[in-house]
Design a protein around this motif. Structure first.
Motif, PDB file in Angstrom:
ATOM      1  N   UNK A 246     -77.657  97.640 -44.472  1.00 30.01           N
ATOM      2  CA  UNK A 246     -76.936  97.432 -43.244  1.00 30.01           C
ATOM      3  C   UNK A 246     -76.245  96.139 -43.495  1.00 30.01           C
ATOM      4  N   UNK A 247     -75.218  96.074 -43.915  1.00 33.89           N
ATOM      5  CA  UNK A 247     -74.385  94.677 -44.044  1.00 33.89           C
ATOM      6  C   UNK A 247     -74.325  93.987 -42.601  1.00 33.89           C
ATOM      7  N   UNK A 248     -74.493  92.796 -42.693  1.00 33.65           N
ATOM      8  CA  UNK A 248     -74.465  91.864 -41.396  1.00 33.65           C
ATOM      9  C   UNK A 248     -75.930  91.888 -40.640  1.00 33.65           C
ATOM     10  N   UNK A 249     -76.745  92.685 -41.052  1.00 33.39           N
ATOM     11  CA  UNK A 249     -78.018  92.661 -40.375  1.00 33.39           C
ATOM     12  C   UNK A 249     -79.130  92.138 -41.075  1.00 33.39           C
ATOM     13  N   UNK A 250     -79.865  91.233 -40.503  1.00 32.06           N
ATOM     14  CA  UNK A 250     -80.876  90.417 -41.454  1.00 32.06           C
ATOM     15  C   UNK A 250     -81.986  91.435 -41.636  1.00 32.06           C
TER      16      UNK A 250
END
Length: 314
Positions: A246-250
């Motif tokens: 998931x792009x943008x999620x740590x």
């Protein structure tokens, strides 16, 4: 519930290495290293909207920085501290030029950076040339030397915890909100007072520093470095990890890194079976990565972690 899951994950991280054998511990260490790189790449692509196909180059710079310092009798702790600093500084210098590009032009520029770096390393005697850098000593703190994989597992996941803390604080800060605005529309972000160029360069350098830290641990863990340790396929793996998680999620960076690291081990086992050609692992990897990206775009367009969060809310 989320807090309980975080506590459970933390306890599992501390307990799991005790129950793993040699090969499993190696996979555990590599998954943690990949997670450090992927968290930075996820921030770069998901928060700042910048594409990088050369993240393994910063991983290599961190590794060679720590390795070269180690073989010249520099204390390992200083080498590990220098690894992310040098990788971040290199990314800052490179980023001044390449971040003027957009879209696939930027992706190709970062890929070219890695190819140039690998060419320089393979032809430089000070880096061991094509043979590689050998004789890197074990990591140590003072007189205490790391002798087994369990210690490296704890070192790796402690470093990952530091990376997650820095990334979490960044996302929740004012610059983090500026980065999200930048990813949506650079024109709108600039009109709102966001220093687009400075933020873009800063997150590019930070993602490189995360990769450099992972590379430093990798150098001490293996004790050997060669240009072949950092192929272009490795950068592709990091992109797949970030997209799948998931792009943008740590959390997505960690989930994607662990999932793809396990998948890589399965593909290597299949590709090295008797009767398989020597190129089978690489061919299988490219094919499976391509198929996996298509499936994720079709069925989980935002990645595993955002999909789970939407399901939790519903």
């Amino acid at each position: 519930m989320r807090s309980a899951l975080l506590v459970l994950a933390g306890v599992g991280t501390l307990v799991l290495p005790v129950f793993l054998d040699g090969e499993q511990l190696g996979i555990y260490v590599l998954a943690g290293l990949a997670a450090m790189v992927t968290v930075g790449l996820s921030l770069l692509m998901g928060q700042a909207g910048q594409i990088s196909l050369g993240q393994a180059s910063f991983y290599a710079i961190g590794a060679y920085t720590a390795g070269l310092l180690a073989v010249h009798d520099t204390p390992p702790v200083l080498g590990l501290v220098a690894a992310p600093v040098v990788a971040g500084a290199f990314a800052t210098v490179v980023g001044v030029g390449v971040l003027r590009l957009r879209g696939h032009y930027l992706a190709f520029a970062t890929l070219a950076t890695q190819l140039i770096l690998l060419s320089v390393l393979s032809q430089s005697a000070w880096a061991g040339g094509a043979i590689g850098l050998q004789g890197i000593p074990r990591f140590s703190i003072g007189s205490y030397e790391f002798e087994d994989d369990v210690q490296y597992a704890y070192l790796t996941w402690a470093a990952l915890a530091l990376v997650l803390l820095v990334a979490h604080n960044l996302v929740r800060s004012r610059p983090g909100r500026g980065l999200r605005a930048l990813a949506t529309s650079e024109v709108a972000a600039a009109a709102s007072g966001v220093p687009v160029g400075r933020y873009r360069l800063a997150v590019f350098a930070l993602s490189a520093a995360f990769a450099g830290l992972a590379g430093g641990i990798y150098a001490y863990y293996l004790g050997y470095l060669g240009p072949g340790s950092f192929p272009v396929l490795l950068s592709v793996e990091y992109v797949v990890m970030a997209v799948v998680g998931g792009l943008g999620t740590i959390a997505g960076g960690v989930v994607g890194a662990v999932a793809i690291t396990l998948l890589v081990q399965v593909l290597n086992d299949v590709g090295t079976r008797p009767g398989m050609p020597s190129s089978a692992p690489t061919v299988l990897a490219y094919g499976v990565y391509g198929l996996l990206l298509v499936l994720v775009v079709l069925f989980l367009p935002r990645g595993i972690v955002p999909a789970l969060r939407r399901r939790e809310r519903s």
